[in-house]
Design a protein around this motif. Structure first.
Motif, PDB file in Angstrom:
ATOM      1  N   ALA A 250     -16.673 -12.166  26.136  1.00 20.13           N
ATOM      2  CA  ALA A 250     -17.396 -12.360  27.404  1.00 20.13           C
ATOM      3  C   ALA A 250     -18.897 -12.347  27.144  1.00 20.13           C
ATOM      4  N   TYR A 251     -19.267 -12.495  25.838  1.00 23.41           N
ATOM      5  CA  TYR A 251     -20.671 -12.466  25.456  1.00 23.41           C
ATOM      6  C   TYR A 251     -21.360 -11.168  25.889  1.00 23.41           C
ATOM      7  N   ARG A 252     -20.539 -10.041  26.056  1.00 24.31           N
ATOM      8  CA  ARG A 252     -21.155  -8.739  26.347  1.00 24.31           C
ATOM      9  C   ARG A 252     -21.807  -8.214  25.073  1.00 24.31           C
ATOM     10  N   PRO A 253     -23.021  -7.711  25.146  1.00 17.62           N
ATOM     11  CA  PRO A 253     -23.661  -7.126  23.948  1.00 17.62           C
ATOM     12  C   PRO A 253     -23.082  -5.740  23.673  1.00 17.62           C
ATOM     13  N   ILE A 254     -22.619  -5.510  22.457  1.00 19.33           N
ATOM     14  CA  ILE A 254     -22.023  -4.221  22.075  1.00 19.33           C
ATOM     15  C   ILE A 254     -22.871  -3.596  20.966  1.00 19.33           C
ATOM     16  N   LEU A 255     -23.450  -2.440  21.281  1.00 21.76           N
ATOM     17  CA  LEU A 255     -24.325  -1.745  20.326  1.00 21.76           C
ATOM     18  C   LEU A 255     -23.441  -0.909  19.398  1.00 21.76           C
ATOM     19  N   ILE A 256     -23.607  -1.132  18.092  1.00 16.29           N
ATOM     20  CA  ILE A 256     -22.780  -0.407  17.106  1.00 16.29           C
ATOM     21  C   ILE A 256     -23.708   0.365  16.183  1.00 16.29           C
ATOM     22  N   ASP A 257     -23.542   1.708  16.119  1.00 15.96           N
ATOM     23  CA  ASP A 257     -24.446   2.532  15.314  1.00 15.96           C
ATOM     24  C   ASP A 257     -23.841   2.957  13.986  1.00 15.96           C
ATOM     25  N   GLU A 258     -24.756   3.495  13.145  1.00 12.61           N
ATOM     26  CA  GLU A 258     -24.348   4.106  11.865  1.00 12.61           C
ATOM     27  C   GLU A 258     -23.478   3.201  10.986  1.00 12.61           C
ATOM     28  N   VAL A 259     -23.900   2.002  10.811  1.00 10.88           N
ATOM     29  CA  VAL A 259     -23.189   1.133   9.860  1.00 10.88           C
ATOM     30  C   VAL A 259     -24.230   0.592   8.883  1.00 10.88           C
TER      31      VAL A 259
ATOM     32  N   LYS B 124     -20.673 -11.298  10.659  1.00  8.25           N
ATOM     33  CA  LYS B 124     -19.265 -10.921  10.434  1.00  8.25           C
ATOM     34  C   LYS B 124     -18.556 -10.722  11.779  1.00  8.25           C
ATOM     35  N   SER B 125     -17.198 -10.714  11.727  1.00 12.72           N
ATOM     36  CA  SER B 125     -16.408 -10.320  12.897  1.00 12.72           C
ATOM     37  C   SER B 125     -15.969  -8.891  12.687  1.00 12.72           C
ATOM     38  N   ALA B 126     -15.922  -8.115  13.754  1.00 13.88           N
ATOM     39  CA  ALA B 126     -15.465  -6.723  13.650  1.00 13.88           C
ATOM     40  C   ALA B 126     -14.605  -6.410  14.869  1.00 13.88           C
ATOM     41  N   ILE B 127     -13.614  -5.547  14.663  1.00 12.22           N
ATOM     42  CA  ILE B 127     -12.810  -5.087  15.807  1.00 12.22           C
ATOM     43  C   ILE B 127     -13.415  -3.766  16.265  1.00 12.22           C
ATOM     44  N   VAL B 128     -13.772  -3.712  17.527  1.00 15.58           N
ATOM     45  CA  VAL B 128     -14.449  -2.518  18.042  1.00 15.58           C
ATOM     46  C   VAL B 128     -13.685  -1.929  19.225  1.00 15.58           C
ATOM     47  N   ARG B 129     -13.952  -0.639  19.462  1.00 17.64           N
ATOM     48  CA  ARG B 129     -13.498  -0.009  20.716  1.00 17.64           C
ATOM     49  C   ARG B 129     -14.763   0.351  21.494  1.00 17.64           C
ATOM     50  N   VAL B 130     -14.793   0.024  22.792  1.00 14.90           N
ATOM     51  CA  VAL B 130     -15.962   0.365  23.616  1.00 14.90           C
ATOM     52  C   VAL B 130     -15.861   1.828  24.023  1.00 14.90           C
ATOM     53  N   VAL B 131     -16.913   2.594  23.672  1.00 19.99           N
ATOM     54  CA  VAL B 131     -16.881   4.039  23.932  1.00 19.99           C
ATOM     55  C   VAL B 131     -17.937   4.473  24.956  1.00 19.99           C
ATOM     56  N   GLY B 132     -18.775   3.526  25.387  1.00 23.22           N
ATOM     57  CA  GLY B 132     -19.801   3.904  26.354  1.00 23.22           C
ATOM     58  C   GLY B 132     -20.462   2.668  26.939  1.00 23.22           C
ATOM     59  N   ALA B 133     -21.332   2.851  27.920  1.00 23.78           N
ATOM     60  CA  ALA B 133     -21.991   1.704  28.561  1.00 23.78           C
ATOM     61  C   ALA B 133     -23.310   2.136  29.168  1.00 23.78           C
TER      62      ALA B 133
ATOM     63  N   SER C 208     -26.642   0.041  31.635  1.00 23.91           N
ATOM     64  CA  SER C 208     -26.736  -1.132  32.518  1.00 23.91           C
ATOM     65  C   SER C 208     -27.016  -2.396  31.695  1.00 23.91           C
ATOM     66  N   ARG C 209     -27.482  -2.218  30.455  1.00 20.60           N
ATOM     67  CA  ARG C 209     -27.849  -3.396  29.654  1.00 20.60           C
ATOM     68  C   ARG C 209     -26.807  -3.774  28.611  1.00 20.60           C
ATOM     69  N   CYS C 210     -26.015  -2.826  28.154  1.00 22.27           N
ATOM     70  CA  CYS C 210     -25.078  -3.170  27.079  1.00 22.27           C
ATOM     71  C   CYS C 210     -23.913  -2.187  27.017  1.00 22.27           C
ATOM     72  N   LEU C 211     -22.955  -2.495  26.150  1.00 19.34           N
ATOM     73  CA  LEU C 211     -21.833  -1.603  25.883  1.00 19.34           C
ATOM     74  C   LEU C 211     -22.127  -0.877  24.566  1.00 19.34           C
ATOM     75  N   LYS C 212     -21.455   0.262  24.348  1.00 11.62           N
ATOM     76  CA  LYS C 212     -21.590   0.972  23.077  1.00 11.62           C
ATOM     77  C   LYS C 212     -20.221   0.957  22.406  1.00 11.62           C
ATOM     78  N   GLY C 213     -20.218   0.583  21.122  1.00 11.49           N
ATOM     79  CA  GLY C 213     -18.919   0.427  20.473  1.00 11.49           C
ATOM     80  C   GLY C 213     -18.826   1.111  19.131  1.00 11.49           C
ATOM     81  N   LYS C 214     -17.571   1.343  18.731  1.00  7.24           N
ATOM     82  CA  LYS C 214     -17.267   1.914  17.398  1.00  7.24           C
ATOM     83  C   LYS C 214     -16.367   0.911  16.686  1.00  7.24           C
ATOM     84  N   ILE C 215     -16.668   0.660  15.421  1.00  6.86           N
ATOM     85  CA  ILE C 215     -15.819  -0.282  14.669  1.00  6.86           C
ATOM     86  C   ILE C 215     -14.499   0.414  14.337  1.00  6.86           C
ATOM     87  N   ILE C 216     -13.371  -0.250  14.663  1.00  3.62           N
ATOM     88  CA  ILE C 216     -12.077   0.350  14.320  1.00  3.62           C
ATOM     89  C   ILE C 216     -11.385  -0.471  13.241  1.00  3.62           C
ATOM     90  N   ALA C 217     -11.883  -1.692  12.964  1.00  2.00           N
ATOM     91  CA  ALA C 217     -11.332  -2.444  11.836  1.00  2.00           C
ATOM     92  C   ALA C 217     -12.284  -3.576  11.427  1.00  2.00           C
TER      93      ALA C 217
END
Ligand code: SF4
Length: 429
Positions: free
Chosen positions: A393-402, A409-418, A420-429
């Motif tokens: 959905a072209y949502r921006p997902i912020l991924i930290d500590e990588v 690259k492509s990454a599989i993420v889980r959204v863990v937070g949000a 108003s400007r973006c989602l926060k994600g963790k890479i799960i694969a």
């Protein structure tokens, strides 16, 4: 030794695309591109004049670059509509309009030799198949047309970029194939109004999307801004084209206002019901889709009640993105002759709409918490070891500590937070 050239670009994706082509052309004839104006032999400023504050910023940049006493080329939309202003700021600066980017090498050679070069008010230019130095190697910005069919009363861009000139689908597909071969994972189809694409050459936006999405390869297509004016004519076809899994479920539809009297004064060519019909159909077909819109607050004569209509629209539709502009009169436009609202009224309306749009964006973004899926790593974040991914959905997902380089690259993420400007994600694969 060929000279060093610095290019600074401002404005929309089309303007950024023009700067990539100018950099590509100069590089292909041997010029070195420098990251700092202080290190360059010549500076190029690609300007944007879409609104008053932006033009003020361009004037400031022209002064700053002129103060360096180095050869200067001013490109982009400003030379087309503010030639006199630029001559008053720097009479020696060369001017290159948005339909003359193919002449950049000539302009640089002439300006370096001390001869002022002016190429403005020229007919449409095809900007495909040109050498390109991409600002982001992951993103292929694909210009699909120049100009538009609009007569919007507030808009100076149409005075700068002229009438619609659509590029042939075949040439656009070749440009897309080249970008994919060069490693791009996202293709941005862009123009001033994608909604009118192809109406001058017997094609259309849905047809073009089908052609580009039909190209082999692992990439996603982002469809740029399209006005309701023309979208309403091919809505079902457009939604069908969007169903292709290679198309981001992202619809950028600038409404500018939700009041029919103001839309008339703006000469937008659609009513609130037309915009609503398109938005409801998009929301129904892609409930997770991202809706982006643009709103001008404080348009001349807009009453409190009329502004309320736009507020109610945002509260009801909950767009993920609302680009808010305070009305500013643009030289040479019809709306510039209308009586202006007091600046404190405009400021108050902008504040109210900003607060509301942040609230609804946060609400929509919180709906993604727990989502798991694939995203393309589009760019590095602002902090070290931080990345920004884009999901379907072209949502921006912020991924930290990588610490690993994930760009492209492509990454599989889980959204863990949000936010108003973006989602926060963790890479799960
Ligand atoms: S569609 Fe309207 S707002 Fe957009 S560039 Fe054309 S005239 Fe300007």
């Amino acid at each position: 030794m060929m000279a060093k050239v610095y290019i600074e670009a401002h404005g929309c994706s089309l303007s950024l695309s023009d700067s990539e082509a100018m950099a590509g052309i100069l590089h292909s004839v041997g010029y070195e591109l420098s990251q700092e104006p202080s290190e360059a032999d010549l500076n190029i400023l690609v300007t944007c004049i879409v609104k008053g504050p932006t033009e003020n910023r361009m004037r400031y940049r022209v002064r700053a670059l002129s103060a360096m006493e180095k050869p200067l080329i001013v490109a982009g939309c400003m030379p087309e509509v503010e030639e006199k202003v630029l001559e008053s700021l720097n009479p020696r600066a060369s001017l290159l309009g948005p339909n003359s980017i193919g002449m950049i090498a000539e302009a640089v050679a002439s300006t370096l030799s001390g001869k002022r070069f002016v190429a403005i008010r020229r007919g449409p230019e095809e900007k495909l198949g040109l050498p390109r130095l991409r600002r982001n190697p992951v993103v292929g910005i694909i210009p699909i047309a120049s100009g538009c069919l609009g007569v919007c009363s507030f808009c100076q861009v149409r005075l700068a970029r002229g009438r619609l000139y659509s590029y042939p689908p075949k040439a656009i597909v070749s440009e897309a194939i080249r970008a994919i071969k060069e490693g791009c994972r996202e293709l941005w189809l862009t123009s001033q109004d994608n909604g009118c694409y192809g109406l001058d050459i017997g094609s259309s936006l849905p047809e073009l999307i089908r052609f580009v999405a039909g190209i082999e390869g692992d990439f996603m297509v982002r469809v740029g801004m399209a006005n309701p004016t023309y979208v309403k004519q091919f809505l079902e076809e457009l939604l069908d084209a969007y169903k292709n899994e290679k198309v981001f479920k992202f619809l950028h539809i600038p409404i500018q206002s939700f009041c029919s009297r103001i839309l008339c004064l703006m000469r937008r060519g659609y009513g609130p019901d037309d915009a609503m019909e398109i938005i409801n159909a998009f929301r129904r077909t892609f409930p997770e889709g991202t809706l982006a819109t643009d709103v001008i607050v404080g348009f001349p004569t807009e009453t409190e009640e009329e502004f309320e209509e736009t507020l109610e629209f945002v509260a009801k539709v909950k767009p993920e993105i609302v680009n808010i502009s305070k009305f500013s009169p643009r030289q040479g436009t019809e709306a510039a002759r209308l009586p202006r609202l007091p600046s404190e009224v405009v400021a108050k309306r902008s504040r109210l709409l900003t607060e509301l749009s942040r609230k609804v964006s946060l609400e929509r973004n919180e709906g993604w918490i727990g989502w798991e899926g694939t995203c393309i790593i589009e760019e590095p974040g602002l902090k070290p070891n931080q990345w920004i991914g884009r999901n379907m959905a072209y949502r921006p997902i912020l991924i930290d500590e990588v610490s690993k380089n994930l760009l492209g690259k492509s990454a599989i993420v889980r959204v863990v937070g949000a936010t108003s400007r973006c989602l926060k994600g963790k890479i799960i694969a």
